[in-house]
Design an enzyme around this catalytic site. Structure first.
Site, short mmCIF file in Angstrom:
data_model
loop_
_atom_site.label_atom_id
_atom_site.label_comp_id
_atom_site.label_asym_id
_atom_site.label_seq_id
_atom_site.Cartn_x
_atom_site.Cartn_y
_atom_site.Cartn_z
N CYS A 1 0.78 -1.18 0.13
CA CYS A 1 -0.07 0.03 0.07
C CYS A 1 0.92 1.31 -0.03
O CYS A 1 2.05 1.26 0.69
CB CYS A 1 -0.87 0.08 1.36
SG CYS A 1 -2.09 -1.13 1.26
N ARG B 1 3.90 -0.12 -4.80
CA ARG B 1 3.66 -0.73 -3.53
C ARG B 1 2.37 -1.48 -3.32
O ARG B 1 2.12 -2.09 -2.45
CB ARG B 1 3.69 0.49 -2.57
CG ARG B 1 4.89 0.97 -2.49
CD ARG B 1 4.73 2.40 -1.46
NE ARG B 1 4.85 1.66 -0.13
CZ ARG B 1 5.63 1.52 0.46
NH1 ARG B 1 6.81 1.61 0.22
NH2 ARG B 1 5.45 0.90 1.81
N TRP C 1 -2.90 -2.62 -1.48
CA TRP C 1 -2.62 -4.08 -1.67
C TRP C 1 -3.30 -4.84 -0.42
O TRP C 1 -3.16 -4.69 0.50
CB TRP C 1 -1.23 -4.35 -1.53
CG TRP C 1 -0.65 -5.68 -1.77
CD1 TRP C 1 -0.26 -6.32 -2.97
CD2 TRP C 1 -0.50 -6.78 -0.73
NE1 TRP C 1 0.05 -7.62 -3.05
CE2 TRP C 1 -0.32 -7.98 -1.54
CE3 TRP C 1 -0.99 -7.02 0.47
CZ2 TRP C 1 0.18 -9.29 -1.03
CZ3 TRP C 1 -0.67 -8.26 1.13
CH2 TRP C 1 -0.46 -9.36 0.42
N ASN D 1 -1.61 1.99 5.67
CA ASN D 1 -0.89 0.91 5.10
C ASN D 1 -0.61 0.17 6.38
O ASN D 1 0.22 0.53 7.26
CB ASN D 1 0.55 1.42 4.53
CG ASN D 1 1.43 0.33 4.31
OD1 ASN D 1 1.06 -0.72 4.00
ND2 ASN D 1 2.50 0.92 4.29
N GLY D 2 -0.97 -1.31 6.64
CA GLY D 2 -0.88 -1.85 7.80
C GLY D 2 -1.91 -2.98 8.01
O GLY D 2 -2.83 -2.99 7.07
N GLU E 1 16.98 -17.99 -8.13
CA GLU E 1 16.48 -16.67 -8.58
C GLU E 1 16.34 -16.67 -9.96
O GLU E 1 15.02 -15.94 -10.14
CB GLU E 1 17.77 -15.67 -8.38
CG GLU E 1 17.65 -14.34 -8.67
CD GLU E 1 16.77 -13.50 -8.12
OE1 GLU E 1 16.16 -14.22 -7.00
OE2 GLU E 1 16.02 -12.52 -8.42
N LYS F 1 12.23 -15.24 -10.90
CA LYS F 1 12.25 -14.00 -11.63
C LYS F 1 11.08 -14.60 -12.62
O LYS F 1 10.04 -13.65 -12.95
CB LYS F 1 13.39 -13.63 -12.44
CG LYS F 1 14.27 -12.84 -11.71
CD LYS F 1 13.77 -11.37 -11.44
CE LYS F 1 13.30 -11.45 -10.02
NZ LYS F 1 14.21 -11.30 -8.92
N GLU G 1 7.53 -14.96 -10.96
CA GLU G 1 7.06 -13.54 -10.61
C GLU G 1 6.24 -12.99 -11.80
O GLU G 1 5.32 -12.45 -11.56
CB GLU G 1 8.07 -12.83 -9.94
CG GLU G 1 8.27 -12.79 -8.73
CD GLU G 1 9.33 -11.77 -8.18
OE1 GLU G 1 8.92 -11.07 -7.36
OE2 GLU G 1 10.40 -11.77 -8.81
N HIS H 1 18.22 -37.46 -8.40
CA HIS H 1 17.62 -37.76 -7.13
C HIS H 1 15.82 -37.77 -7.27
O HIS H 1 15.15 -37.74 -6.05
CB HIS H 1 18.18 -37.00 -5.82
CG HIS H 1 19.64 -37.45 -5.75
ND1 HIS H 1 20.06 -38.72 -5.19
CD2 HIS H 1 20.47 -36.49 -5.92
CE1 HIS H 1 21.22 -38.66 -5.30
NE2 HIS H 1 21.86 -37.43 -5.72
N LYS I 1 5.91 -4.31 -4.27
CA LYS I 1 7.28 -4.23 -4.19
C LYS I 1 7.99 -4.59 -2.65
O LYS I 1 8.78 -5.28 -2.48
CB LYS I 1 7.77 -2.87 -4.65
CG LYS I 1 9.25 -2.65 -4.46
CD LYS I 1 10.00 -3.39 -5.85
CE LYS I 1 11.22 -3.08 -5.70
NZ LYS I 1 12.01 -4.13 -6.45
O1 M6R Z 1 13.05 -5.20 0.04
P1 M6R Z 1 13.65 -6.58 0.31
O2 M6R Z 1 14.82 -7.00 -0.47
O3 M6R Z 1 13.56 -7.05 1.72
O4 M6R Z 1 12.58 -7.45 -0.37
C1 M6R Z 1 12.62 -9.01 -0.32
C2 M6R Z 1 11.67 -9.82 -1.28
O5 M6R Z 1 10.30 -9.31 -0.94
C3 M6R Z 1 11.96 -9.31 -2.47
O6 M6R Z 1 13.34 -9.59 -2.92
C4 M6R Z 1 10.76 -10.19 -3.62
O7 M6R Z 1 11.24 -11.54 -3.43
C5 M6R Z 1 11.04 -9.68 -4.97
N1 M6R Z 1 9.80 -9.27 -5.39
C6 M6R Z 1 11.75 -10.67 -5.78
O8 M6R Z 1 11.75 -10.09 -7.33
#
Ligand code: M6R
Length: 616
Positions: A2, A27, A74, A100-101, A489, A493, A496, A512, A611
Site C-alpha cells: 500500500c 507498492r 494491496w 498501510n498495515g 533466482e 524471476k 513472478e 534424485h 514491491k
Molecule cells: O526489499 P527486500 O529486499 O527486503 O525484499 C525482499 C523480497 O520481498 C523481494 O526480493 C521479492 O522476493 C522480490 N519481488 C523478488 O523479485
C-alpha cells in the site's frame, strides 16, 4: 505494501496526489482513492483497479481542495472492491483515513463500535480504525480544535494493536493532516508553503527533497507552513531532516518501456556505485566503515548469519558461498520469516546481517529485532537510505543502487552480491586470504561492470530465445555451488512476472527425483560457467538430453562442448567463479523479462505482488 500520500499546500491537491500515487503504485495496485477538503466539504473518489481507473473517475468529476490524501492498495482485510478501497470515513462521514498495515485487534474494536450503533460500509480494518478515531473525537466534550483532534488520534492509536502508516484529516478541523507510523514506513516531506506525508520519497521528489524519516510511534501533524513531530505519548521527540540522494529522473522510466528493463540495464553502474571508495589496492582489501567494527572485532567473529527474504535471500545464499570460500568463516542463510520464530542456537561471536533492498520488509525487520533482542550485533545491507532496517541495525553497508521500482528485484540482487563480495574480501583479508589473492578479487570486481555490459548486449538474442520457448509448460533451472542460488533466482524471476511454473534445483539433485519431470515440453536452463564442477554439469546436461529435454545453457565463452550438446547457449564472459553469479543472473533476468513481455504480462506490476512486503 500500500502506498499513501497526504498533501497540504496552496495548489490543487488532486493532481499532486494522483502523480504521487502513480509513483507509489509499485507498492500495491488493487485499488486506489483520494479524498480532498475545500471550505468544509470533503470529496472522495475511489475504485478498484489501477490508478488509471481512479484518474478516469477524477477526470469526470474532479475533487477540489488544497488538502488531500491518497492511497493505492494491496489488499489484506477485505476483497478488491470499490467499497474496500481507501480512503475510509468514520461514522460521521467527516473524517477520512488512509492506512498501510494491519490492525490485529480489529474484531474486538469492531464489536465494540457495532454495539454503539456504528455501521460499516467495507470489510476493512482501516474503516474500523477511522470509526474509532471519529468516535473518540465525537465523544470529546471540549471544543473541536486541532489539539483535541490530535488527542483523540493519539488515544485511538494507543488502543490498536498492529501496524500502521496512516494519514487522516477531519472536516471540522481543516488545515491540518495527521499522520503516524508503527511498523509501516512513513516520511514527512518538507516543502515551501506545502508539506507532505508519504510512504516513499519517490512520490514527492517533484516537490521537495527535504524529508524526515519518521520513527515507530512518531505522530506528526502537517499544516501549510508548519509541521510538528511528537511521540505517541505527546512529548517532543528528536528527528533529523535529511536530503534525498537520488533525483526524480532516476525514479522515472525514461525511454525504457518498463522499470524492470531500465533497472536491468542500470546494473553496471549500480555495481560500480556499490564498490565506489570501498576498494583499497594498497591494503588489497575492502573498506566498509559503516559496519562500525574494528579489524579486531571482525576477526573475533566466529560465525555469520545472513537473514533475508525472496531475491535478497538468494543473494544471501551467494554470500554464504563467498564468505565461506574467501574468508573460511562458517556462514548460514536463514529465511528472515523463519528466523524470527525459530530459536536458532547462536553463540555470542555470531555476527548477523539483515539483507533488504527496501529496508522495510516486515519479516526481515522482525528478524533483525529478534537478533538484537538476543544481544547479537546485527548489521544491515540495504538500498533505501533512511529505511527502518538501515536505522535500526547496529551498522551496515548501503548498496547505492539507486531507486528500484520494478516489483521484480534485479539490480538490487547484483548489488547485494557485490556488497557481499566486498564483505567476504574484508573478512578474508583479516584471516586466510593473502595480499595477492586480495588483489585478484579486487581486479575481478573492477572488471565486472564491463562484463555485465557485454551480457546486456545479448538482450536481443535472449529475446529471441524467450520467443522460441514462450509456449513451454514450465521451466527447470539448474546450478551448482555459486550457481545454485542463481537457479533459484532465475526461477523466481520467471514465475513472478510471466506466471510460468518454474523451479530451481542444484544440478546434482537431478537424478534424485527431478529427472522425472524432464520431457520436451519442459525446458531446462542450466547455469554452468567455468568452475570446479563444469565437467559434472556436462554429465547432467547429457542426462537431460538423453531424455529429450530441451536445454538452454548459460556457459562461459569458448566452451564448444556446451554448444554441441545444448539446444541453445547464452554465453557469458570468462571470469573467476566467485563473480560468475552476477554474470549468470543478468541473462536470466532478461529471459524472464522478454518472456513476460512476449506473453503480454504486466512486467512492472505482476499479479498479486507488491514491491515491499510490509505486512506479515
Ligand atoms: O526489499 P527486500 O529486499 O527486503 O525484499 C525482499 C523480497 O520481498 C523481494 O526480493 C521479492 O522476493 C522480490 N519481488 C523478488 O523479485
Amino acid at each position: 505494501m500500500c502506498g499513501i500520500i497526504g498533501y497540504i499546500g496552496r495548489a490543487e491537491a488532486t493532481p499532486i496526489l494522483l502523480d504521487g500515487l502513480r509513483r507509489l503504485e509499485y507498492r500495491g495496485y488493487d485499488s486506489a482513492g483520494v479524498a480532498t477538503l475545500l471550505n468544509g466539504t470533503m470529496e472522495v473518489r475511489k475504485c478498484a483497479g489501477r490508478i488509471t481507473n481512479l484518474a478516469q473517475l477524477v477526470q469526470k468529476d474532479p475533487p477540489n481542495g488544497s488538502i488531500g490524501i491518497g492511497h493505492t492498495r494491496w489488499a489484506t482485510h477485505g476483497r478488491v472492491t470499490d467499497n474496500n478501497a481507501h480512503p475510509h470515513l468514520d461514522q460521521s462521514g467527516k473524517l477520512a483515513l488512509i492506512h498501510n498495515g494491519v490492525i490485529e485487534n480489529v474484531e474486538q474494536i469492531r464489536e465494540q463500535l457495532l454495539s454503539q450503533g456504528h455501521i460499516f460500509r467495507s470489510e476493512t480494518d482501516t474503516e474500523v480504525f477511522a470509526h474509532l478515531i471519529g468516535r473518540i473525537f465525537d465523544d470529546n466534550p471540549g471544543p473541536r480544535t486541532q489539539r483535541s483532534l490530535m488527542e483523540s488520534f493519539r488515544l485511538a492509536l494507543s488502543q490498536v494493536i498492529g501496524t500502521y502508516g496512516i494519514a487522516m484529516f477531519h472536516v471540522d478541523v481543516p488545515d491540518v493532516i495527521l499522520g503516524a507510523r508503527r511498523g509501516s514506513p512513513l516520511i514527512l516531506g518538507i516543502g515551501k508553503g506545502q508539506n507532505f506525508i508519504v510512504s516513499d520519497v519517490s512520490a514527492i521528489l517533484a516537490h521537495t527533497r527535504e524529508v524526515v524519516y519518521l520513527e515507530d510511534y512518531d505522530v506528526v501533524s502537517i499544516e501549510r507552513d508548519n509541521f510538528d513531530i511528537r511521540s505517541l505519548a505527546g512529548t517532543g521527540t528528536s528527528f533529523q531532516v535529511s536530503q534525498v540522494e537520488f533525483t526524480l529522473e532516476e525514479a522515472e522510466k525514461g525511454s525504457y518501456p518498463h522499470f524492470m528493463l531500465k533497472e536491468i540495464f542500470e546494473q553496471p553502474e549500480a555495481i560500480r556505485n556499490g564498490m565506489r571508495g570501498r576498494l583499497s589496492k594498497e591494503e588489497s582489501t575492502a573498506k566498509l566503515g559503516g559496519l562500525n567494527m574494528s579489524s579486531r572485532e571482525l576477526r573475533d567473529v566466529e560465525r555469520i548469519v545472513l537473514m533475508a527474504c525472496g531475491t535478497a535471500l538468494h543473494a544471501g545464499m551467494v554470500g554464504e558461498c563467498l564468505i565461506e570460500n574467501l574468508a573460511h568463516l562458517p556462514t548460514e542463510v536463514e529465511f528472515a520469516s523463519e528466523f524470527r520464530y525459530r530459536n536458532m542456537p547462536m553463540n555470542k561471536d555470531t555476527l548477523v546481517f539483515a539483507i533488504s533492498q527496501s529496508g522495510e520488509t516486515i519479516d526481515t525487520l522482525a528478524a533483525l529485532r529478534e537478533s538484537k533482542r538476543k544481544g547479537h550485533r546485527t548489521l544491515g545491507i540495504c538500498n533505501n537510505v533512511g529505511s527502518t532496517i538501515a536505522r535500526e541495525s547496529d551498522g551496515g553497508v548501503y548498496m547505492h543502487a539507486g531507486p528500484e521500482i520494478g516489483v521484480a528485484a534485479t539490480k538490487s540482487f547484483t548489488s547485494q552480491i557485490t556488497i557481499l563480495t566486498l564483505l567476504a574480501l574484508l573478512l578474508g583479508r583479516i584471516r586466510h586470504l593473502s595480499s595477492a589473492q586480495g588483489i585478484d578479487v579486487i581486479s575481478a570486481l573492477e572488471n565486472l561492470p564491463d562484463k555485465v555490459r557485454q551480457v546486456l548486449d545479448l538482450s536481443d538474442h535472449i529475446a529471441d530465445l524467450a520467443a522460441k520457448y514462450a509456449a513451454a509448460e514450465g521451466f527447470l533451472f539448474f546450478g551448482r555451488q555459486y550457481s545454485y542460488p542463481i537457479a533459484l533466482e532465475g526461477a523466481l524471476k520467471l514465475k513472478e512476472i510471466s506466471y510460468k511454473f518454474a523451479e530451481g534445483h542444484p544440478t546434482s539433485e537431478l537424478k534424485h527425483g527431478i529427472i522425472a519431470l524432464i520431457r520436451p515440453e519442459v525446458p531446462s536452463i542450466m547455469i554452468m560457467p567455468d568452475d570446479a564442477v563444469f565437467d559434472k554439469n556436462i554429465s547432467s546436461l547429457e542426462q537431460i538430453k538423453a531424455r529429450k529435454g530441451p536445454v538452454i545453457a548459460v556457459a562461459s565463452e569458448g566452451r564448444k562442448q556446451v554448444a554441441v550438446l545444448a539446444d541453445d547457449v547464452i554465453t557469458i564472459p570468462k571470469c573467476p567463479d566467485f563473480v560468475s553469479p552476477i554474470l549468470s543472473a543478468v541473462p536470466l533476468q532478461l529471459f524472464a523479462y522478454h518472456l513476460a513481455v512476449k506473453l503480454g504480462c504486466d512486467v512492472d506490476k505482476p499479479r498479486n505482488l507488491a514491491k515491499s512486503v510490509t505486512v506479515e
